[in-house]
Design a protein around this motif. Structure first.
Motif, PDB file in Angstrom:
ATOM      1  N   ALA A 104       0.910  -1.218   0.015  1.00 51.24           N
ATOM      2  CA  ALA A 104       0.053   0.148  -0.097  1.00 51.24           C
ATOM      3  C   ALA A 104       0.847   1.228   0.051  1.00 51.24           C
ATOM      4  CB  ALA A 104      -0.938  -0.013   1.327  1.00 51.24           C
ATOM      5  N   ALA A 105       2.103   1.093  -0.409  1.00 49.32           N
ATOM      6  CA  ALA A 105       2.876   2.516  -0.494  1.00 49.32           C
ATOM      7  C   ALA A 105       2.333   3.337  -1.329  1.00 49.32           C
ATOM      8  CB  ALA A 105       4.242   1.985  -1.083  1.00 49.32           C
ATOM      9  N   MET A 106       1.677   2.966  -2.422  1.00 48.50           N
ATOM     10  CA  MET A 106       1.182   4.018  -3.316  1.00 48.50           C
ATOM     11  C   MET A 106       0.364   5.192  -2.616  1.00 48.50           C
ATOM     12  SD  MET A 106      -1.410   1.792  -5.615  1.00 48.50           S
ATOM     13  CE  MET A 106      -2.799   2.699  -5.901  1.00 48.50           C
ATOM     14  N   ASN A 107      -0.510   4.573  -1.450  1.00 47.42           N
ATOM     15  CA  ASN A 107      -1.211   5.683  -0.532  1.00 47.42           C
ATOM     16  C   ASN A 107      -0.652   6.236   0.344  1.00 47.42           C
ATOM     17  OD1 ASN A 107      -3.288   4.331  -2.376  1.00 47.42           O
ATOM     18  ND2 ASN A 107      -3.699   2.693  -0.772  1.00 47.42           N
ATOM     19  N   ARG A 114       5.884  17.012  -4.880  1.00 48.98           N
ATOM     20  CA  ARG A 114       5.896  16.587  -6.090  1.00 48.98           C
ATOM     21  C   ARG A 114       6.398  15.103  -6.336  1.00 48.98           C
ATOM     22  NH1 ARG A 114       4.691  21.199  -9.162  1.00 48.98           N
ATOM     23  NH2 ARG A 114       5.301  23.324  -8.078  1.00 48.98           N
ATOM     24  N   VAL A 115       5.760  14.408  -6.984  1.00 51.58           N
ATOM     25  CA  VAL A 115       6.252  12.907  -7.035  1.00 51.58           C
ATOM     26  C   VAL A 115       7.601  12.819  -7.565  1.00 51.58           C
ATOM     27  CG1 VAL A 115       4.178  11.549  -7.163  1.00 51.58           C
ATOM     28  CG2 VAL A 115       5.119  12.461  -9.229  1.00 51.58           C
ATOM     29  N   GLY A 116       8.164  13.681  -8.548  1.00 56.86           N
ATOM     30  CA  GLY A 116       9.486  13.811  -9.228  1.00 56.86           C
ATOM     31  C   GLY A 116      10.596  13.905  -7.769  1.00 56.86           C
ATOM     32  N   GLU A 117      10.296  14.608  -6.980  1.00 57.38           N
ATOM     33  CA  GLU A 117      11.062  15.117  -5.860  1.00 57.38           C
ATOM     34  C   GLU A 117      11.105  13.870  -4.929  1.00 57.38           C
ATOM     35  OE1 GLU A 117       9.755  18.970  -4.026  1.00 57.38           O
ATOM     36  OE2 GLU A 117       9.904  19.571  -6.430  1.00 57.38           O
ATOM     37  N   GLN A 118      10.016  13.209  -4.772  1.00 57.69           N
ATOM     38  CA  GLN A 118      10.027  12.243  -3.867  1.00 57.69           C
ATOM     39  C   GLN A 118      10.568  11.227  -4.314  1.00 57.69           C
ATOM     40  OE1 GLN A 118       6.029  11.350  -1.932  1.00 57.69           O
ATOM     41  NE2 GLN A 118       5.098  13.173  -2.806  1.00 57.69           N
ATOM     42  N   VAL A 119      10.647  10.799  -5.639  1.00 59.72           N
ATOM     43  CA  VAL A 119      11.582   9.745  -5.898  1.00 59.72           C
ATOM     44  C   VAL A 119      13.148  10.024  -6.037  1.00 59.72           C
ATOM     45  CG1 VAL A 119      12.313   8.481  -8.433  1.00 59.72           C
ATOM     46  CG2 VAL A 119       9.680   8.796  -7.786  1.00 59.72           C
ATOM     47  N   ALA A 120      13.474  11.475  -6.221  1.00 63.45           N
ATOM     48  CA  ALA A 120      14.815  11.796  -5.873  1.00 63.45           C
ATOM     49  C   ALA A 120      15.308  11.628  -4.627  1.00 63.45           C
ATOM     50  CB  ALA A 120      15.079  13.257  -6.583  1.00 63.45           C
ATOM     51  N   GLU A 121      14.486  11.925  -3.768  1.00 66.83           N
ATOM     52  CA  GLU A 121      14.677  12.194  -2.270  1.00 66.83           C
ATOM     53  C   GLU A 121      15.724  11.086  -1.715  1.00 66.83           C
ATOM     54  OE1 GLU A 121      11.833  13.404   0.967  1.00 66.83           O
ATOM     55  OE2 GLU A 121      12.547  11.249   1.149  1.00 66.83           O
ATOM     56  N   PRO A 122      15.557   9.727  -1.935  1.00 67.77           N
ATOM     57  CA  PRO A 122      16.637   9.017  -1.135  1.00 67.77           C
ATOM     58  C   PRO A 122      17.800   8.969  -1.661  1.00 67.77           C
ATOM     59  CG  PRO A 122      14.698   7.631  -2.376  1.00 67.77           C
ATOM     60  CD  PRO A 122      14.523   9.040  -2.507  1.00 67.77           C
ATOM     61  N   PRO A 156       0.883  13.882  -6.000  1.00 69.51           N
ATOM     62  CA  PRO A 156       0.176  12.322  -6.149  1.00 69.51           C
ATOM     63  C   PRO A 156      -1.165  12.471  -6.453  1.00 69.51           C
ATOM     64  CG  PRO A 156       1.660  12.687  -4.032  1.00 69.51           C
ATOM     65  CD  PRO A 156       1.710  14.003  -4.901  1.00 69.51           C
ATOM     66  N   PHE A 157      -2.015  13.435  -5.828  1.00 74.53           N
ATOM     67  CA  PHE A 157      -3.436  13.241  -6.164  1.00 74.53           C
ATOM     68  C   PHE A 157      -3.621  13.164  -7.579  1.00 74.53           C
ATOM     69  CE2 PHE A 157      -2.965  17.795  -5.728  1.00 74.53           C
ATOM     70  CZ  PHE A 157      -3.972  18.313  -6.689  1.00 74.53           C
ATOM     71  N   GLU A 158      -2.743  13.914  -8.351  1.00 75.92           N
ATOM     72  CA  GLU A 158      -2.910  14.032  -9.765  1.00 75.92           C
ATOM     73  C   GLU A 158      -2.819  12.749 -10.506  1.00 75.92           C
ATOM     74  OE1 GLU A 158      -1.887  18.623 -10.845  1.00 75.92           O
ATOM     75  OE2 GLU A 158      -0.500  17.529  -9.845  1.00 75.92           O
ATOM     76  N   LEU A 159      -2.257  11.675  -9.929  1.00 72.55           N
ATOM     77  CA  LEU A 159      -1.690  10.681 -10.737  1.00 72.55           C
ATOM     78  C   LEU A 159      -2.824   9.572 -10.266  1.00 72.55           C
ATOM     79  CD1 LEU A 159       0.935  11.872 -10.829  1.00 72.55           C
ATOM     80  CD2 LEU A 159       2.016   9.734  -9.965  1.00 72.55           C
ATOM     81  N   SER A 160      -3.163   8.934 -11.316  1.00 74.76           N
ATOM     82  CA  SER A 160      -4.155   7.445 -11.237  1.00 74.76           C
ATOM     83  C   SER A 160      -3.329   6.374 -10.282  1.00 74.76           C
ATOM     84  CB  SER A 160      -4.555   6.765 -12.376  1.00 74.76           C
ATOM     85  OG  SER A 160      -3.368   6.287 -12.882  1.00 74.76           O
ATOM     86  N   GLY A 161      -4.253   5.591  -9.872  1.00 77.42           N
ATOM     87  CA  GLY A 161      -3.518   4.442  -9.125  1.00 77.42           C
ATOM     88  C   GLY A 161      -2.323   3.941  -9.577  1.00 77.42           C
ATOM     89  N   GLY A 162      -2.639   3.418 -10.941  1.00 79.22           N
ATOM     90  CA  GLY A 162      -1.495   2.641 -11.491  1.00 79.22           C
ATOM     91  C   GLY A 162      -0.178   3.559 -11.529  1.00 79.22           C
TER      92      GLY A 162
END
Ligand code: ATP
Ligand code: ATP
Ligand code: SF4
Ligand code: MG
Ligand code: MG
Lengths: 323, 350
Positions: A104-107, A114-122, A156-162
């Motif tokens: 359930a990480a997607m939730n 912004r998702v791009g920043e979240q992906v770059a964060e680690p 995130p809310f602008e993205l579909s579940g997939g």
């Protein structure tokens, strides 16, 4: 390091995770052994509550506080990472060598970043990359998982579940780890999106040679990527076999019944249910944990069997296979 | 809406079978407001559905999450008021029912709702859970209540009955809880039962058991059963007919075996490609599938709702006019322009 060949990526031995709870000790992971070779996908298959997520959390060492016991060995490319302290583990292992997509990480994406920043964060936090270099890398993994580039700047809310699920997979891939643990990565998604994500994972596995541990309760999903299958029952692995053997010719009585319980769309055989329930992880019997439901039970089954080696590179926790 | 709708709707059943439920041009739209005040638009959860269910048949409604399955169920049950269209139960239009008839209707239509864990009140014993509907529907005699509670528990095989009557939901496994939900749905002897994802929360090994139980009860009581699911593979064993829903509309309907052997809508075809039976060879091949995801029901695509994802998309046709239900076989209809050539004149079905 018993039976670890030069090319074993991950070997776990006697892994245990017991929780403390108000009702007693929960034996969620109870002496688990299996291994993963480079470029290989192992699926961990098991019904709800059998300890799959606990196994993943032990591997990644993301543990709650109420731990009664956490023990065993986790050999990663020849090094036992269990003795590492948290700081060493974080710097040497998590994200860079093993990463994980939690159930359930997607939730659980941060809604205001912004998702791009979240992906770059680690990369910035764990590896000290510059923001620019990290966001370049984020763009790269977005391409890899099939998210259009302009999504980097979306919330995130602008993205579909997939798309959110792809984003959390991108996050796990960003530091180019050798092994990615995916806990139920598709179970909340619809059928077509699930199948598209499985296609994507297969492609990444083929192209990058990344190893995967894919955790699922769904037999069909597990067959989508498995080179080998570790079947769990009540906190233990009861069968560890090549996918071909496992799906065509399951060995453990539970595996055989489970396979017969799967509804099939393209065949007309009627599925059969497995009577009974698994034992509570709070109150495990002395005998084989499957004994109450097992049609092959015999007097030996009063003791819990070990994981016996069986020809064809299989391991089966059942007295029928005692050498 | 569908062009050329005359007195006789083309999908209306013309067999002599008794019709339990007729749904006509049903729309259930939800008004969406931002901050509770500004109207943003409508979520078109059910957007023009027409079908008949025959007495004693079991059908399945299949579609992915959010396509409107539960909204359809709840509208049939009278829990949502249709935005447009009719629900007709055994000849009586729901919108014309008197208050007392409405209450009766509640007893004649059983509902097994999605999510068994949330379905049962945790503070009530099984006995009370089952007694409640009896009291509401005027079964006053205590002895009769008890007899019916026992019979219901026996029917769903929660035995010994005496033991299960006293239990509270948290003392039961997921499968047992779902049996209680089923017993409650059946206790008033309904003629139509709507089961909304009755097994999706349960483990694979328990699912089959519950599905079989439902099937047996359906057969022995000659119930009309509408089974709602997102999982086409569980449908095979007991639905005689399947309705495939995509984005608020029924896009294909057929007897089960026909749907599986000759799906005629590209969406159904994609579903069948995506749903693999367990096989080690699955890991060695990619599936050819349309990409993308189901549309927002706030602003669904024009004309055919599947057109932005469809591998057979025909420009100037699929994005211009909505495909009607083309007849493609015995009781088999597909709302897709690819089937236009096989089209028989509308309204003349076998
Ligand atoms: N933090 C915790 N404290 C106590 N018990 C826990 C904790 N986390 C999990 N458990 C228990 O441990 C057991 C195994 O849980 P786990 O989440 O690993 O199962 P799972 O196989 O992942 O199940 P699912 O398929 O539902 O995700 C369950 O009985 C669960 O209730
Ligand atoms: N009471 C409501 N108010 C506003 N919107 C609603 C309401 N109920 C449902 N919706 C919306 O209508 C659409 C259809 O929902 P519905 O619950 O009918 O789908 P479903 O097919 O049952 O999905 P699932 O498989 O997830 O149960 C969704 O977009 C949902 O958010
Ligand atoms: S050990 Fe015995 S009871 Fe357990 S699975 Fe094997 S045969 Fe069955
Ligand atoms: Mg889990
Ligand atoms: Mg629903």
């Amino acid at each position: 390091m018993p039976e670890t060949t030069a090319d074993t990526l991950l070997q776990i031995e006697n892994l245990r995770l017991h929780y403390r709870s108000s009702r007693g000790i929960v034996h969620a992971v109870d002496d688990i052994d299996f291994r993963v070779d480079p470029g290989e996908a192992v699926t961990v298959l098991g019904e709800s509550g059998c300890g799959k997520s606990s196994l993943a959390k032990t591997l990644l060492r993301v543990l709650p506080r109420n731990i009664e016991e956490c023990s065993g060995r986790i050999w990663l490319g020849g090094q036992d990472v269990m003795p590492l302290d948290e700081e060493q583990y974080r710097r040497q292992v998590r994200w860079t060598r093993i990463s994980m997509v939690m159930q359930a990480a997607m939730n659980a994406l941060n809604p205001v970043v912004r998702v791009g920043e979240q992906v770059a964060e680690p990369l910035r936090v764990h590896q000290g990359w510059s923001a620019e270099r990290a966001s370049q890398r984020a763009a790269e993994v977005f391409r890899l998982v099939g998210i259009p580039q302009d999504f980097l700047r979306r919330y995130p809310f602008e993205l579909s579940g997939g798309m959110r699920q792809r984003a959390v997979i991108a996050m796990a891939l960003v530091a180019d780890p050798e092994l990615v643990v995916l806990d139920e990565p598709t179970s909340a998604l619809d059928v077509l999106t699930q199948a598209n994500i499985m296609n994507m994972l297969k492609r990444i596995k083929a192209e990058l040679g990344t190893s995967f541990i894919l955790i699922t309760h769904d037999v069909s999903t597990s067959s989508e990527i498995a080179d080998r299958v570790a079947l769990m029952y009540a906190g233990q692995v009861v069968e560890f076999s090549d996918a071909k053997n496992f799906f065509r010719n399951p060995a453990h009585p539970y595996a055989q019944l489970l396979m017969k319980s799967v509804p099939r769309l393209h065949e007309t055989v009627e599925p059969a249910h497995i009577p009974g329930q698994p034992p509570s992880l709070l109150d495990l019997p002395e005998r084989c944990r499957f004994a109450d439901r097992c049609p092959s039970r015999f007097d030996r089954c009063e003791a819990n069997p070990e994981l016996f080696h069986v020809p064809d590179n299989r391991k089966v926790r059942c007295w029928l296979y005692e050498p | 809406m569908t062009p050329g709708t005359q007195n006789q709707h083309p999908l209306q059943n013309t067999d002599n079978a008794q019709i339990t439920l007729s749904v006509r041009d049903l729309h259930t739209w939800f008004e969406l407001r931002r901050w509770g005040i500004i109207k943003v638009g409508h979520v078109r959860a059910v957007d023009g559905m027409t079908f008949d269910l025959e007495q004693g048949e079991s059908v399945a409604f299949v579609g992915e999450s959010g396509c409107g399955k539960s909204s359809l169920a709840r509208t049939i049950l009278g829990l949502h008021k249709p935005t447009q269209g009719d629900v007709i139960f055994e000849g009586t239009n729901l919108s014309q029912m008197l208050r007392s008839e409405r209450i009766d209707y509640g007893g004649q239509v059983g509902f097994v709702q999605q999510d068994p864990y949330g379905a049962l009140p945790s503070f009530m014993s099984v006995e009370r859970i089952l007694r409640e509907p009896l009291i509401i529907h005027g079964v006053k005699n205590r002895r009769e209540q008890n007899e019916r509670i026992n019979a219901a528990l026996e029917e769903v095989r929660l035995t010994p009955v005496g033991e299960f009557r006293q239990k509270f939901p948290h003392m039961l496994s997921g499968g047992q809880q779902q049996r209680v939900v089923i017993a409650r749905a059946l206790i008033l002897k309904p003629r139509l039962v709507i089961a909304d994802e009755p097994v999706s929360m349960l483990d694979a090994s328990v699912r089959i058991e519950i599905l079989r139980l439902l099937q047996q009860i359906q057969k022995s009581r000659k119930l009309t059963l509408a089974f709602i699911t997102h999982d086409l593979s569980t449908v095979r064993y007991f639905a005689e007919r399947v309705f495939v829903i995509y984005a608020g509309k029924i896009i294909e309907r057929a007897p089960l075996e026909d749907l599986i052997s000759t799906p005629c809508h590209p969406y159904t075809q994609a579903l069948l490609t995506a749903l693999a039976d367990p096989d080690p060879e699955n890991a060695e091949r990619y599936r050819e599938l349309p990409g993308g995801e189901p549309p927002s029901l706030l602003a669904p695509p024009e004309a055919c709702r599947f057109h932005p994802r469809c591998p057979h998309f025909m420009e100037g046709i699929c994005d211009v006019e909505e495909p009607p239900d083309f007849s493609v076989g015995q009781k088999h209809f597909a709302a897709c322009w690819l089937n236009q050539n096989d089209q028989q004149p509308r309204g003349h079905m076998s």
